[in-house]
Write an enzyme that holds these catalytic residues in place. Sequence first.
Site, PDB file in Angstrom:
ATOM      1  N   SER A  92       0.834  -1.201   0.000  1.00 35.09           N
ATOM      2  CA  SER A  92       0.000   0.000   0.000  1.00 35.09           C
ATOM      3  C   SER A  92       0.873   1.257   0.000  1.00 35.09           C
ATOM      4  CB  SER A  92      -0.960  -0.059   1.189  1.00 35.09           C
ATOM      5  OG  SER A  92      -2.027   0.844   1.038  1.00 35.09           O
ATOM      6  N   ASP A 183      -1.935  14.290  12.882  1.00 35.58           N
ATOM      7  CA  ASP A 183      -2.000  15.605  12.238  1.00 35.58           C
ATOM      8  C   ASP A 183      -1.278  15.596  10.901  1.00 35.58           C
ATOM      9  OD1 ASP A 183      -3.468  16.620  14.325  1.00 35.58           O
ATOM     10  OD2 ASP A 183      -1.755  17.565  15.323  1.00 35.58           O
ATOM     11  N   HIS A 244      -7.331  -6.225   0.615  1.00 36.83           N
ATOM     12  CA  HIS A 244      -6.188  -5.322   0.536  1.00 36.83           C
ATOM     13  C   HIS A 244      -4.978  -5.812   1.325  1.00 36.83           C
ATOM     14  CE1 HIS A 244      -4.091  -1.645  -0.253  1.00 36.83           C
ATOM     15  NE2 HIS A 244      -4.137  -1.206   0.996  1.00 36.83           N
TER      16      HIS A 244
END
Length: 265
Positions: A92, A183, A244
């Site tokens: 990924s 963040d 996945h």
Amino acid sequence: MLASIPTVSLNYIKSGEQGPPLIIMHGLFGSARNWQAIANKLSDNYSVYALDLRNHGASAHHDDMSYPAMAADVARFLEQHDLHDAILLGHSMGGKVAMYLALTEPERVKQLIVVDIAPVAYQHDFDDILQALRNVPLKDVKSRKEADVYLAKKLEVLSLRQFLLQNLVPSTTGGYQWRVHLDSIEDNLSLITGFPVLGKNVAYDKAACFIAGGKSTYLSSAHQLKTLAYFPKASVHSISGSGHWPHIEAPSQFMAHLDNFLKFN
């Protein structure tokens, strides 16, 4: 090309002491620990380095999560550990890091293995996961089990919650904290789901193997065309019944494809 980019030091887990270097890179919200079962199986014949990419696991945090920056971290890691002709294995997001490094500095990469991802931009936004992680009152929860109650309000799939909870660790100030830098991930999502635009003549002309989950759409036929343009010598394999995470959902079939590629290339 990558030498001028600021880098961070990467935490890693090493398995095996002999054989060529094989570098494993996890996906978004993952860590080196997710790959230990595969690393252990490879350790008889390879010196395996499972990395924590920046903003993940025990590696340093940074505001930049572009693929050039993450690839520069790995290039620096290879230099620091004097690793040459490395085999890269990435899943990924980690697969995109591996692809970018192979395309921009191919002399560092002997072989490339990419799991269920293509060098294209996707439309996923991961808002549900980010909202679920931020929904956990970190200063108040007393255990992962208690944190899972909060995650379950946003995420129904138990296996996904268990995967995410591996990132929950005790805080030195009490309560818990997420090891992933939420963040930075949120600020860089468009870069993470995308892929840098490279020149028309850029290609990695060495052996490459792409392993897709049969139930996943990340390596659709359309995406495979783009993949083969960048990686003309690539072979593409699909593991039916898996999604996945084929290395977790179908480990025996995954290892069979992996072993076959490594043996004959």
